[in-house]
Design an enzyme around this catalytic site. Structure first.
Site, PDB file in Angstrom:
ATOM      1  N   GLY A  82      -2.494  -5.456 -12.185  1.00  0.00           N
ATOM      2  CA  GLY A  82      -2.099  -6.024 -13.465  1.00  0.00           C
ATOM      3  C   GLY A  82      -3.219  -6.268 -14.455  1.00  0.00           C
ATOM      4  O   GLY A  82      -3.050  -7.067 -15.370  1.00  0.00           O
ATOM      5  N   LYS A  83      -4.347  -5.580 -14.315  1.00  0.00           N
ATOM      6  CA  LYS A  83      -5.434  -5.784 -15.276  1.00  0.00           C
ATOM      7  C   LYS A  83      -5.010  -5.305 -16.672  1.00  0.00           C
ATOM      8  O   LYS A  83      -5.142  -6.030 -17.658  1.00  0.00           O
ATOM      9  CB  LYS A  83      -6.701  -5.048 -14.821  1.00  0.00           C
ATOM     10  N   GLU A 112       6.026   2.783  20.383  1.00  0.00           N
ATOM     11  CA  GLU A 112       6.314   1.702  19.439  1.00  0.00           C
ATOM     12  C   GLU A 112       6.834   0.464  20.157  1.00  0.00           C
ATOM     13  O   GLU A 112       6.476  -0.657  19.821  1.00  0.00           O
ATOM     14  CB  GLU A 112       7.325   2.160  18.377  1.00  0.00           C
TER      15      GLU A 112
END
Ligand code: ADP
Ligand code: ZN
Length: 614
Positions: free
Chosen positions: A205-206, A423
């Site tokens: 978000g700069k 897994e």
């Protein structure tokens, strides 16, 4: 751009006229004087239809009251013509038929007329060419700041659209105040910040917060990206910068945003690629422009980077980018807030819970989260839903993490089994260890590069890790390989990623966190890290080879211990492992509730329990 509409219509007008002219030249409506043969011409003249005759090149024209009425071809000199006329009984001279020769007399009118189509077509081509060129004027316009194309307008985004970085917003609020009311600050003799550096990883978000700052203050926003300069011709970068700042000064108060400033602001003579003239000139120009602001230049420069460590110190001096604002990856609350911002105005079903999504997305940037919401909306549409449910949101997490599901990939039954046991091994180990994160979901649906995956759900945001947690994490990592080994007595490549992770954890425990009893609480090696990308580029060995050997031994010991522990857990829980893996093979995914159920399910009789693998 006001000239555009009339240029457009002029173009159409020209096309029309040119076509008409062409049509006329092929099908002339007005042929001028009637063309006749010489004898008819003489007859008509004698009968009084003509009162004067002109010789015009290879034709003769008969006029009545100055208007041409007939025309005939005649090839020959004036004398020959006059003789022929006289011989035919035409009386020439005063009081009779006038005679004249059009000497050197170009008939401009008719010449123009015959050339008109050509002229018009020329004009048409010219215009077509011009407008085609106009479409990519940038190609002819290197030196002009590209920034003008996208900017100078007042953004509509405000701080309300930026979530999860409240501290940074607080600091930028000051900039807003200053842009709105500079006198208040100047009256007190405050030095107004010229440049602020926004530091943080990509997608957090700069750009957004810079724009929002302009939006809050209601001032124009100019932006340019450092990476644009890198591939440009020498001298162009600097002139672009000049151009941009000229524009900005004219529209002050305003904000200039320089994205990826590290691309030009790299420490001179440092880093990869060495000195780049163009970059240096561009950087110098930025510095010159910023130094040139006087105290009432109401232009604030915001720059963004994720590599503050490599910036040229000249950029960071007072009066330049002397204020730094860190814009970090959002934490769990930040993620929740960002999700809320992006799901505003989207039809979320009532049971959807952003808290759960936020918990499952550690490491996601604001951009990833925006993407997630968008993917969920697309999924919901594809499933013909009226709203976005939790299911779409969860499925989108996977898509954002690993790319879209690979439907086409064919895996053999045996591969599926291997992946399922692998897994399940991770999940089961996590369940058995006190310091591991709870399991959220296990899946053998291939995504991106991964054959299967297990996702954990950290219960809280952690800032400190402990020795015990690291040890359990290593066991969980190695449990995939351990499960394969216990069930299939076979080594596969499926664990490569896990092995890398384990090695990294063990190494960091020893060399960075001082967690080795033997080597004590110290660090080894000096890293130059890409701080905000979390990637190492290079380690400098600042210890003796004797230590290097010991470090290796310690790392080996940690990994070995973790693997024996993993094997132990898998052996002790073989029956459970099989039960869960079989379920996974059938259903492809197991969520936390199903997992819990499977853990509590009574096991089948021991004699039915033979190692699988056909
Ligand atoms: P950066 O400049 O840091 O690379 P951007 O500002 O371009 O990141 O962010 C890209 C997009 O991600 C934004 O347009 C926005 O939609 C979303 N985004 C990123 N951070 C935030 C945030 N803190 N709040 C809301 N949206 C965000
Ligand atoms: Zn694994």
């Amino acid at each position: 751009m006001k000239a555009r509409w009339w240029q457009g219509s002029l173009l159409y007008l020209l096309i029309l006229v040119a076509l008409l002219a062409l049509a006329f030249s092929f099908f002339p409506i007005n042929k001028g004087p009637k063309e006749v043969d010489f004898y008819t011409f003489v007859d008509n003249t004698k009968s009084g239809q003509v009162d004067s005759i002109q010789q015009d090149g290879n034709s003769i024209i008969g006029l009545k009251e100055e208007k041409p009425v007939i025309k005939a071809a005649f090839v020959g000199s004036t004398k020959e013509l006059m003789d022929s006329l006289k011989d035919s009984g035409v009386k020439l001279g005063e009081g009779a038929i006038k005679f004249e020769v059009k000497t050197g007399g170009f008939d401009w009118g008719s010449i123009m007329l015959s050339f008109l189509p050509l002229v018009l077509f020329g004009a048409l081509l010219f215009f077509l060419f011009r407008s085609a060129r106009g479409a990519n004027t940038q190609a002819f316009n290197f030196g002009k700041s590209r920034a003008r194309l996208s900017s100078g307008d007042k953004p509509t985004v405000t701080f309300a659209d930026v979530a999860g970085i409240d501290e940074s917003k607080g600091e930028l609020q000051e900039v807003v105040e200053f842009l709105k009311n500079p006198q208040k600050f100047l009256a007190l003799g405050a030095r107004i910040p010229r440049g602020l550096l926004l530091i943080g990883p990509p997608g957090c978000g700069k750009t957004l917060v810079a724009k929002a700052t302009a939006g809050e203050a209601g001032v124009p926003f100019f932006s340019i990206s450092g990476s644009e300069f890198v591939e440009m011709f020498v001298g162009v970068g600097a002139s672009r910068v000049r151009d941009l700042f000229d524009q900005a000064k004219r529209s002050a108060p305003c904000i200039v945003f320089v994205d990826e400033i590290d691309a030009v602001g790299r420490h001179r003579g440092a880093g990869l690629g060495g000195g780049h003239d163009e970059r240096e000139q561009t950087l110098n120009q930025i510095l010159v422009e910023m130094d040139g602001f006087d105290s009432n230049t109401n232009v604030i420069v915001l720059a963004a980077t994720n590599r503050p460590d490599i910036l040229d110190p000249a950029l960071l001096r007072p009066g330049r980018f002397d204020r730094h604002i860190v814009i970090d990856q959002p934490d769990i609350n930040g993620r929740k807030a960002i999700l809320a911002v992006h799901s505003k105005g989207k039809p979320l079903s009532k049971e959807s819970d952003m808290e759960v999504i936020a918990r499952q997305t550690p490491g996601f940037s604001g951009a990833d989260l925006a993407n997630l919401i968008n993917e969920a909306a697309i999924l919901a549409a594809r499933r013909n839903r009226k709203d976005i449910s939790q299911k779409e949101l969860e499925d989108s997490i996977d898509r954002v993490i690993a790319g879209p599901e690979k439907k086409g990939r064919v895996i053999t039954k045996r591969e599926r089994e291997l992946i399922a046991y692998h897994e399940t091994g991770h999940a089961l180990a996590a369940k058995m260890l006190p310091n591991a994160d709870p399991v959220h979901k296990i899946s053998i649906v291939a995504r991106g590069m991964m054959g299967g995956w297990t996702r954990f759900l950290p219960t809280e945001e952690r800032h400190l890790e402990t020795y015990e947690r690291f040890k359990d994490m290593m066991v969980v990592c190695l449990a995939g390989r351990a499960a394969e080994q216990v069930i299939f007595s076979e080594l596969t490549t499926g664990a490569q990623n896990d092995l890398e992770k384990v090695t990294l954890i063990a190494r960091r425990m020893i060399t960075e966190f001082g967690m080795s009893k033997k080597l004590g609480p110290r660090t080894f090696g000096k890293r130059e890290e890409l701080v905000f990308l979390g990637k190492e580029i290079h380690e400098q060995q600042n210890y003796s080879d004797k230590f290097a050997e010991e470090i290796d031994e310690e790392v080996e010991q940690l990994v070995k211990d973790a693997f024996s522990k993993a094997l132990e857990i898998m052996q002790a829980n073989q029956a459970r492992l099989k039960l869960i893996a079989d379920f996974l093979i059938e259903k492809e995914t197991i969520d936390e509730f199903a997992f819990e159920e499977l853990l509590n399910k009574p096991l089948p009789e021991p004699n039915l329990e033979t190692a699988t693998a056909s």
